[in-house]
Design a protein around this motif. Structure first.
Motif, PDB file in Angstrom:
ATOM      1  N   VAL A   1       0.842  -1.209   0.000  1.00 48.86           N
ATOM      2  CA  VAL A   1       0.000   0.000   0.000  1.00 48.86           C
ATOM      3  C   VAL A   1       0.872   1.253   0.000  1.00 48.86           C
ATOM      4  CG1 VAL A   1      -1.858   1.258   1.157  1.00 48.86           C
ATOM      5  CG2 VAL A   1      -1.836  -1.251   1.206  1.00 48.86           C
ATOM      6  N   ILE A   2       0.593   2.101  -1.000  1.00 49.76           N
ATOM      7  CA  ILE A   2       1.357   3.341  -1.167  1.00 49.76           C
ATOM      8  C   ILE A   2       0.428   4.532  -0.955  1.00 49.76           C
ATOM      9  CG2 ILE A   2       2.638   4.768  -2.826  1.00 49.76           C
ATOM     10  CD1 ILE A   2       3.363   2.137  -4.302  1.00 49.76           C
ATOM     11  N   TYR A   3       0.852   5.490  -0.148  1.00 48.47           N
ATOM     12  CA  TYR A   3       0.134   6.764  -0.042  1.00 48.47           C
ATOM     13  C   TYR A   3       0.953   7.814  -0.775  1.00 48.47           C
ATOM     14  CZ  TYR A   3      -1.621  11.112   2.046  1.00 48.47           C
ATOM     15  OH  TYR A   3      -2.123  12.382   2.233  1.00 48.47           O
TER      16      TYR A   3
ATOM     17  N   SER B   1       2.310  11.231  -1.372  1.00 48.64           N
ATOM     18  CA  SER B   1       2.443  12.320  -0.409  1.00 48.64           C
ATOM     19  C   SER B   1       3.714  13.128  -0.660  1.00 48.64           C
ATOM     20  CB  SER B   1       2.504  11.715   1.002  1.00 48.64           C
ATOM     21  OG  SER B   1       2.993  12.661   1.917  1.00 48.64           O
TER      22      SER B   1
ATOM     23  N   ILE C   1      -3.208   5.069  -2.584  1.00 52.13           N
ATOM     24  CA  ILE C   1      -4.187   6.018  -2.021  1.00 52.13           C
ATOM     25  C   ILE C   1      -3.829   7.433  -2.470  1.00 52.13           C
ATOM     26  CG2 ILE C   1      -5.150   6.990   0.106  1.00 52.13           C
ATOM     27  CD1 ILE C   1      -4.252   4.332   1.496  1.00 52.13           C
TER      28      ILE C   1
ATOM     29  N   ILE D   1      -3.152   5.912   7.595  1.00 52.07           N
ATOM     30  CA  ILE D   1      -1.788   5.736   7.056  1.00 52.07           C
ATOM     31  C   ILE D   1      -1.045   4.743   7.955  1.00 52.07           C
ATOM     32  CG2 ILE D   1       0.421   6.896   6.564  1.00 52.07           C
ATOM     33  CD1 ILE D   1      -1.199   9.474   6.012  1.00 52.07           C
TER      34      ILE D   1
ATOM     35  N   VAL E   1      -0.727   1.693   5.368  1.00 52.71           N
ATOM     36  CA  VAL E   1       0.246   2.140   4.358  1.00 52.71           C
ATOM     37  C   VAL E   1       1.643   1.563   4.629  1.00 52.71           C
ATOM     38  CG1 VAL E   1       1.456   4.195   3.469  1.00 52.71           C
ATOM     39  CG2 VAL E   1      -1.036   4.222   3.740  1.00 52.71           C
ATOM     40  N   ASP E   2       2.268   1.049   3.563  1.00 52.41           N
ATOM     41  CA  ASP E   2       3.623   0.497   3.668  1.00 52.41           C
ATOM     42  C   ASP E   2       4.676   1.529   3.299  1.00 52.41           C
ATOM     43  OD1 ASP E   2       2.975  -2.341   4.211  1.00 52.41           O
ATOM     44  OD2 ASP E   2       1.925  -2.155   2.294  1.00 52.41           O
ATOM     45  N   GLU E   3       4.283   2.473   2.450  1.00 52.26           N
ATOM     46  CA  GLU E   3       5.294   3.372   1.894  1.00 52.26           C
ATOM     47  C   GLU E   3       4.618   4.664   1.447  1.00 52.26           C
ATOM     48  OE1 GLU E   3       6.787   1.656  -1.755  1.00 52.26           O
ATOM     49  OE2 GLU E   3       8.503   3.004  -1.778  1.00 52.26           O
ATOM     50  N   GLU E   4       5.236   5.802   1.732  1.00 50.71           N
ATOM     51  CA  GLU E   4       4.746   7.080   1.196  1.00 50.71           C
ATOM     52  C   GLU E   4       5.695   7.505   0.093  1.00 50.71           C
ATOM     53  OE1 GLU E   4       3.548  10.152   3.943  1.00 50.71           O
ATOM     54  OE2 GLU E   4       3.229   8.686   5.530  1.00 50.71           O
TER      55      GLU E   4
END
Ligand SMILES: C[S@@+](CC[C@H](N)C(=O)[O-])C[C@H]1O[C@@H](n2cnc3c(N)ncnc32)[C@H](O)[C@@H]1O
Length: 236
Positions: free
Chosen positions: A84-86, A88, A111, A123, A127-130
């Motif tokens: 999961v990537i946010y 940002s 996301i 997050i 979330v795994d990574e931004e």
């Protein structure tokens, strides 16, 4: 591979992802890409997904629950949690190398934030990574999600006709690419470099490699130094 994008603007993403190389790759079944409307997962009767920030301040914040419900619905039948990537501006800056690494993953869930961003608790939960696409602020995560999806898709098997298509491109080997020329042979008094007309593959390859080194040294001394160090070359 499969990429799911959670967004307030799925039509905007669909339009871009249906065109050109990525659009063709989707049609040919080389990659799967799905865009999801986060509002569909709001429990509010007006489909609201944002609220004012605790502590005060400008702007609105995207609520955790609609994003989390969207994630749970999309991944319901997945055997494993996707990466999961946010998107940002606070994330790590995206690179070609990260595109290659992400293209090896089976499932990615992206996301897209909006307004001031997303409630930190969702997050922290999924979330795994931004990832940031650069040191500037955009209105929403859609353009960044499209940028990384395109870059990742190009690295997936069968999306481009062969690895040669991207191996010499800027950033793949650590260099910027050499210049390109096409017909006519003379345009506005400017000729194509002689060597490109010879058909001599070895000389052409050498010319292009030297041009790539020159451009990289002039425009991106940081990349040039890294390349010469990695390839045990003299950087002078
Ligand atoms: C207006 S921005 C919010 C910026 C946030 N208040 C900040 O200062 O870090 C809204 C959304 O756009 C996306 N976004 C904006 N700039 C971005 C960038 N450079 N890279 C990746 N995503 C970005 C993010 O998803 C973000 O939540």
């Amino acid at each position: 591979m499969r990429i799911d994008i959670a967004t307030l603007f799925p039509d905007m993403c669909e339009t871009v992802l249906s065109e050109s190389i990525v659009g063709r790759a989707r049609k040919a079944g080389k990659i799967e890409l799905h865009c999801h409307q986060i509002r569909d997962y709001s429990t509010d009767k007006h489909r609201r997904v944002d609220d004012t920030p605790y502590g005060g301040g400008m702007g609105m914040v995207m609520q955790a629950e609609p994003i989390y419900r969207c994630f749970l619905a999309v991944t319901e039948n997945f055997t494993q949690k996707p990466h999961v990537i946010y998107m940002s501006p606070k994330g790590k800056t995206f690179t070609q190398q990260r595109a290659v690494e992400l293209s090896k993953m089976e499932n990615i869930f992206i996301i897209c934030g909006h307004y001031e961003g997303v409630d930190q608790r969702v997050i922290d939960k999924i979330v795994d990574e931004e990832i940031s696409i650069g040191d500037y602020v955009l209105t929403g995560g859609e353009l960044p999600a499209l940028v990384i999806s395109d870059a990742i898709a190009r690295m997936c098997d069968g999306v481009l006709s062969s690895a040669e298509c991207f191996e010499e491109e800027s950033h793949f080997s650590g260099l910027l690419e050499y210049p390109h020329y096409t017909r006519p042979e003379v345009w506005e008094g400017e000729s194509v470099p002689e060597v490109l007309l010879t058909g001599h593959h070895k000389n052409i390859a050498e010319f292009r490699h030297n041009e790539a080194l020159k451009i990289t040294r002039e425009r991106r001394p940081d990349l040039y130094t890294k390349f010469t160090e990695n390839n045990n070359m003299n950087s002078k």
